[in-house]
Write a protein that holds these residues in place. Structure first.
Motif: not given
Length: 290
Positions: A79-95
């Protein structure tokens, strides 16, 4: 109004949510096989929450072997209505520095070894993923991060690569300089596409662990540094998630962006031509329109 049921798919380093009341790990069977793990279901501030560790407890699934269809189907069955996906990632932006969070609003899908749809021969459907995440849900996630003092960037393009190896320098520079991606990961596709087919609102919280391999001052990706940053990010993610019930509330109106009605005009196969076996497998995902 429907009841809000928040689904959280935890990525690398995020294997549980503390503080859930009446929490229990549930096995959910799906026509697409077993999900990555049992799903932890409980209540937080009166709102039902379902947590699934994407890689399984103990991190047993690689990005390619994650059973994405089973995971999304299982969420739908709960019955999930809203999924929040939490994921590790690499960055292409200095900021967008290690330790920062990015509320992703676009994807570039470079995966090639995964099943990307619940539909197929005998039951054809085409959903729109022009806007692949839910803006309402993204705003709630941003507010939760800011309330916890987490440095968060509103909007960004996530490059989904197959993996499991990290990028070459040439690939990293192309993704950054030519394609304009902001972060890179291995797991949010086809997850986002499948959530849209299942008519579930979806958003990605990308937790930056490194600068990939384009950054001259950081060189190649160092897995030991990533793990160290993951530990801090996981604590931030748990704090963010605990804020969501208060922001989303227990009662839920129809999504203003139409995420929960994505199949309204998507199915092309005539009713008398649909494969009965595939129709049966879609009982949860497409039950609303069948």
């Amino acid at each position: 109004m429907a009841e809000t049921v928040i689904g959280v798919i935890g990525g690398s380093g995020v294997y549980e949510i503390a503080g859930l009341e009446e929490a229990e790990w549930r096995r959910v069977d799906t026509p697409w096989g077993a999900p990555s793990d049992e799903i932890l279901v409980g209540r937080l501030e009166g709102v039902t929450m379902a947590f699934l560790p994407r890689h399984g407890r103990g991190h047993v699934h690689s990005p390619t072997s994650v059973p994405y269809r089973a995971n999304i189907d299982a969420m739908k069955r709960l019955g999930v209505t809203d999924i929040v996906s939490v994921s590790a990632c690499g960055s292409f932006r200095e900021e967008m520095a290690p330790g920062d969070f990015v509320v992703v609003d676009q994807f570039i899908d470079r995966t090639f070894a995964r099943e990307k749809s619940f539909f197929g021969e005998g039951f054809v459907a085409h959903v729109s993923v022009a806007h692949p995440t839910c803006a309402r849900l993204g705003a709630a996630v941003k507010a939760a991060a800011e309330a916890e003092g987490i440095r968060v960037h509103d909007g960004g393009t996530y490059l989904a690569m197959e993996g499991p190896q990290f990028s070459t320098i040439a690939e990293s520079r192309m993704y950054r300089d030519v394609w304009g991606a902001d972060v890179i990961g291995m797991t949010n596709m086809p997850e986002a596409k499948l959530a849209r087919e299942a008519e579930i609102c979806y958003v990605t919280v990308a937790m930056v662990t490194d600068y990939d391999s384009w950054h001259e001052d950081h060189g190649t990706v160092d897995i030991t540094e990533i793990i160290a940053t993951l530990t801090g990010n996981a604590d931030k993610a748990r704090r963010l998630v605990r804020r969501l019930p208060g922001l989303l509330g227990g009662a839920r109106e129809a999504c203003a962006h139409g995420c929960d009605r994505a199949l309204e005009h998507a199915v092309l196969t005539a009713p008398d031509k649909r494969d009965p076996a595939l129709v049966a497998k879609l009982d949860a995902v497409a039950g609303r329109i069948l």
